[in-house]
Design a protein around this motif. Structure first.
Motif, PDB file in Angstrom:
ATOM      1  N   ASN A   1      19.355 -40.012 -48.580  1.00 31.51           N
ATOM      2  CA  ASN A   1      20.145 -39.236 -49.542  1.00 31.51           C
ATOM      3  C   ASN A   1      21.322 -38.570 -48.839  1.00 31.51           C
ATOM      4  O   ASN A   1      21.526 -37.356 -48.904  1.00 31.51           O
ATOM      5  CB  ASN A   1      19.282 -38.179 -50.250  1.00 31.51           C
ATOM      6  N   LEU A   2      22.127 -39.383 -48.177  1.00 32.11           N
ATOM      7  CA  LEU A   2      23.175 -38.858 -47.301  1.00 32.11           C
ATOM      8  C   LEU A   2      24.372 -38.285 -48.042  1.00 32.11           C
ATOM      9  O   LEU A   2      25.214 -37.619 -47.423  1.00 32.11           O
ATOM     10  CB  LEU A   2      23.614 -39.952 -46.330  1.00 32.11           C
ATOM     11  N   ASN A   3      24.470 -38.513 -49.348  1.00 37.17           N
ATOM     12  CA  ASN A   3      25.520 -37.827 -50.117  1.00 37.17           C
ATOM     13  C   ASN A   3      25.390 -36.313 -49.996  1.00 37.17           C
ATOM     14  O   ASN A   3      26.374 -35.575 -50.079  1.00 37.17           O
ATOM     15  CB  ASN A   3      25.450 -38.219 -51.594  1.00 37.17           C
ATOM     16  N   GLU A   4      24.155 -35.833 -49.816  1.00 30.65           N
ATOM     17  CA  GLU A   4      23.896 -34.396 -49.736  1.00 30.65           C
ATOM     18  C   GLU A   4      24.563 -33.756 -48.523  1.00 30.65           C
ATOM     19  O   GLU A   4      24.967 -32.593 -48.565  1.00 30.65           O
ATOM     20  CB  GLU A   4      22.383 -34.141 -49.642  1.00 30.65           C
ATOM     21  N   VAL A   5      24.669 -34.507 -47.414  1.00 30.28           N
ATOM     22  CA  VAL A   5      25.039 -33.870 -46.149  1.00 30.28           C
ATOM     23  C   VAL A   5      26.318 -34.424 -45.533  1.00 30.28           C
ATOM     24  O   VAL A   5      26.658 -34.079 -44.402  1.00 30.28           O
ATOM     25  CB  VAL A   5      23.884 -34.003 -45.128  1.00 30.28           C
ATOM     26  N   SER A   6      27.040 -35.277 -46.258  1.00 29.56           N
ATOM     27  CA  SER A   6      28.208 -35.930 -45.655  1.00 29.56           C
ATOM     28  C   SER A   6      29.518 -35.419 -46.248  1.00 29.56           C
ATOM     29  O   SER A   6      29.571 -34.927 -47.368  1.00 29.56           O
ATOM     30  CB  SER A   6      28.108 -37.447 -45.831  1.00 29.56           C
ATOM     31  N   ILE A   7      30.589 -35.578 -45.449  1.00 28.84           N
ATOM     32  CA  ILE A   7      31.903 -35.052 -45.794  1.00 28.84           C
ATOM     33  C   ILE A   7      32.932 -35.824 -44.958  1.00 28.84           C
ATOM     34  O   ILE A   7      32.599 -36.784 -44.284  1.00 28.84           O
ATOM     35  CB  ILE A   7      31.963 -33.512 -45.526  1.00 28.84           C
ATOM     36  N   ALA A   8      34.190 -35.366 -44.937  1.00 28.02           N
ATOM     37  CA  ALA A   8      35.230 -36.058 -44.161  1.00 28.02           C
ATOM     38  C   ALA A   8      36.134 -35.130 -43.378  1.00 28.02           C
ATOM     39  O   ALA A   8      37.267 -35.470 -43.089  1.00 28.02           O
ATOM     40  CB  ALA A   8      36.059 -36.905 -45.107  1.00 28.02           C
ATOM     41  N   LEU A   9      35.673 -33.957 -43.018  1.00 29.23           N
ATOM     42  CA  LEU A   9      36.527 -33.007 -42.284  1.00 29.23           C
ATOM     43  C   LEU A   9      35.777 -32.420 -41.094  1.00 29.23           C
ATOM     44  O   LEU A   9      34.828 -31.663 -41.261  1.00 29.23           O
ATOM     45  CB  LEU A   9      36.966 -31.852 -43.199  1.00 29.23           C
ATOM     46  N   LEU A  10      36.199 -32.770 -39.898  1.00 30.21           N
ATOM     47  CA  LEU A  10      35.580 -32.192 -38.714  1.00 30.21           C
ATOM     48  C   LEU A  10      36.161 -30.833 -38.366  1.00 30.21           C
ATOM     49  O   LEU A  10      35.569 -30.078 -37.602  1.00 30.21           O
ATOM     50  CB  LEU A  10      35.746 -33.134 -37.521  1.00 30.21           C
ATOM     51  N   SER A  11      37.318 -30.509 -38.910  1.00 31.68           N
ATOM     52  CA  SER A  11      37.955 -29.244 -38.555  1.00 31.68           C
ATOM     53  C   SER A  11      37.207 -28.047 -39.137  1.00 31.68           C
ATOM     54  O   SER A  11      37.340 -26.939 -38.633  1.00 31.68           O
ATOM     55  CB  SER A  11      39.401 -29.229 -39.048  1.00 31.68           C
ATOM     56  N   ARG A  12      36.421 -28.265 -40.182  1.00 29.22           N
ATOM     57  CA  ARG A  12      35.719 -27.146 -40.809  1.00 29.22           C
ATOM     58  C   ARG A  12      34.202 -27.280 -40.791  1.00 29.22           C
ATOM     59  O   ARG A  12      33.507 -26.348 -41.210  1.00 29.22           O
ATOM     60  CB  ARG A  12      36.207 -27.002 -42.256  1.00 29.22           C
ATOM     61  N   PHE A  13      33.690 -28.400 -40.305  1.00 29.92           N
ATOM     62  CA  PHE A  13      32.250 -28.597 -40.276  1.00 29.92           C
ATOM     63  C   PHE A  13      31.829 -29.094 -38.896  1.00 29.92           C
ATOM     64  O   PHE A  13      32.477 -29.976 -38.324  1.00 29.92           O
ATOM     65  CB  PHE A  13      31.812 -29.591 -41.349  1.00 29.92           C
ATOM     66  N   PRO A  14      30.741 -28.552 -38.350  1.00 24.65           N
ATOM     67  CA  PRO A  14      30.299 -28.928 -36.994  1.00 24.65           C
ATOM     68  C   PRO A  14      29.544 -30.258 -37.002  1.00 24.65           C
ATOM     69  O   PRO A  14      28.323 -30.304 -36.889  1.00 24.65           O
ATOM     70  CB  PRO A  14      29.382 -27.762 -36.610  1.00 24.65           C
ATOM     71  N   ILE A  15      30.287 -31.352 -37.115  1.00 21.84           N
ATOM     72  CA  ILE A  15      29.676 -32.676 -37.200  1.00 21.84           C
ATOM     73  C   ILE A  15      29.579 -33.267 -35.799  1.00 21.84           C
ATOM     74  O   ILE A  15      30.592 -33.497 -35.136  1.00 21.84           O
ATOM     75  CB  ILE A  15      30.492 -33.586 -38.127  1.00 21.84           C
ATOM     76  N   PRO A  16      28.366 -33.539 -35.303  1.00 25.40           N
ATOM     77  CA  PRO A  16      28.217 -34.084 -33.949  1.00 25.40           C
ATOM     78  C   PRO A  16      28.662 -35.534 -33.878  1.00 25.40           C
ATOM     79  O   PRO A  16      28.660 -36.246 -34.890  1.00 25.40           O
ATOM     80  CB  PRO A  16      26.710 -33.942 -33.683  1.00 25.40           C
ATOM     81  N   PRO A  17      29.057 -36.016 -32.709  1.00 27.88           N
ATOM     82  CA  PRO A  17      29.568 -37.382 -32.571  1.00 27.88           C
ATOM     83  C   PRO A  17      28.609 -38.459 -33.054  1.00 27.88           C
ATOM     84  O   PRO A  17      29.040 -39.472 -33.611  1.00 27.88           O
ATOM     85  CB  PRO A  17      29.834 -37.512 -31.065  1.00 27.88           C
TER      86      PRO A  17
END
Length: 215
Positions: free
Chosen positions: A85-101
Motif C-alpha cells: 500500500n505504498l500510495n500511503e507513504v510515497s511522494i516526490a519531494l526530497l527537499s521537505r521529506f526525509p526520504i532515504p536513498p
C-alpha cells in the motif's frame, strides 16, 4: 534551497493518508504518453482513477496534481522492503521529506509484474550524483562474465540479494523481478535471466544498499 515554480492543476483522483502515515518513499514514473498535456488530462479524469503528485514536462515545467498531504493514485498494487500500500507513504519531494536513498524507486521496482517504467533509459546514475537514490558503479570486468550460467547455490543467493534490496520476490514473479532489477541497475540487457553478470551486479547493489541503511 530555491525550488522551481510549480503550477497547480488538481486532480480529483486523490485520497486521505492514514493519520500516522510517514512519507518516506519517492516513486518515479514515466507515462509513455505523447505529451505531458495528454498525461495530465488522463490523470485528472475521474474515471481513470490514476494520478501522481507531480508531472514534470520535458522542458522542466512542473505541475502539481495532488497536494503532498494526500495520497495520489500512482503506485497501485505494489511492495517494497516488505511494505505494501505504498500510495500511503510515497511522494516526490526530497527537499521537505526525509526520504532515504534505498527508498527512491521506480514503478517497476515496486510492481515488477505489472509495470516497466521509468524504463531502462532512465538516468539513475545522474540522479544519484545529485544525491537522490543509490547507484553503485559496476565493478570493472563485469561484462566479461556475461552469458555464464548461475548454479543452484548462486541462484538462491541472488534471490536473497533481490529480497534484501527490497524487491518483492515470489516464485511466480521471479523473472519479472529480475527484469526490473536489470532495467534499473544493468540496463544494457534486461532479459530476466539470472546469469553471472546479474548475480555479480546484485551483490554490488545489495552491498551498497546495506551501507546506505547503516548511515
Amino acid at each position: 534551497m530555491t525550488l522551481p515554480e510549480v503550477r497547480d492543476r488538481f486532480s480529483p483522483n486523490q485520497a486521505q493518508r492514514a493519520e500516522r502515515a510517514v512519507i518516506d518513499m519517492l516513486v518515479l514514473h514515466y507515462t509513455g504518453m505523447r505529451t505531458a498535456g495528454e498525461a495530465i488530462e488522463r490523470m485528472c479524469d475521474p474515471e481513470a482513477r490514476v494520478s501522481a503528485h507531480f508531472v514534470i514536462e520535458e522542458n522542466g515545467t512542473i505541475w502539481r496534481l495532488v497536494p503532498e498531504t494526500l495520497q495520489a493514485f500512482h503506485a497501485g498494487r505494489s511492495s517494497w522492503a516488505g511494505s505494501s500500500n505504498l500510495n500511503e507513504v510515497s511522494i516526490a519531494l526530497l527537499s521537505r521529506f526525509p526520504i532515504p536513498p534505498d527508498r527512491v524507486v521506480g514503478h517497476s521496482d515496486i510492481a515488477p509484474d505489472r509495470k516497466s517504467d521509468p524504463g531502462e533509459l532512465f538516468d539513475w546514475p545522474r540522479l544519484a550524483r545529485a544525491g537522490i537514490g543509490t547507484w553503485p558503479e559496476p565493478a570493472s570486468g563485469l561484462a566479461h562474465r556475461r552469458g555464464r550460467g548461475v548454479g543452484v547455490v548462486e541462484r538462491a543467493g541472488a534471490l536473497s540479494d533481490l529480497a534484501a534490496i527490497g524487491y518483492p520476490v515470489t516464485a511466480a514473479a521471479e523473472t519479472a523481478v529480475v527484469t526490473a532489477f536489470q532495467r534499473r541497475f544493468r540496463p544494457e540487457r534486461w532479459d530476466g535471466r539470472l546469469d553471472a553478470e546479474t548475480a555479480s551486479r546484485l551483490a554490488e547493489v545489495r552491498a551498497a544498499y546495506d551501507r546506505a541503511r547503516r548511515l
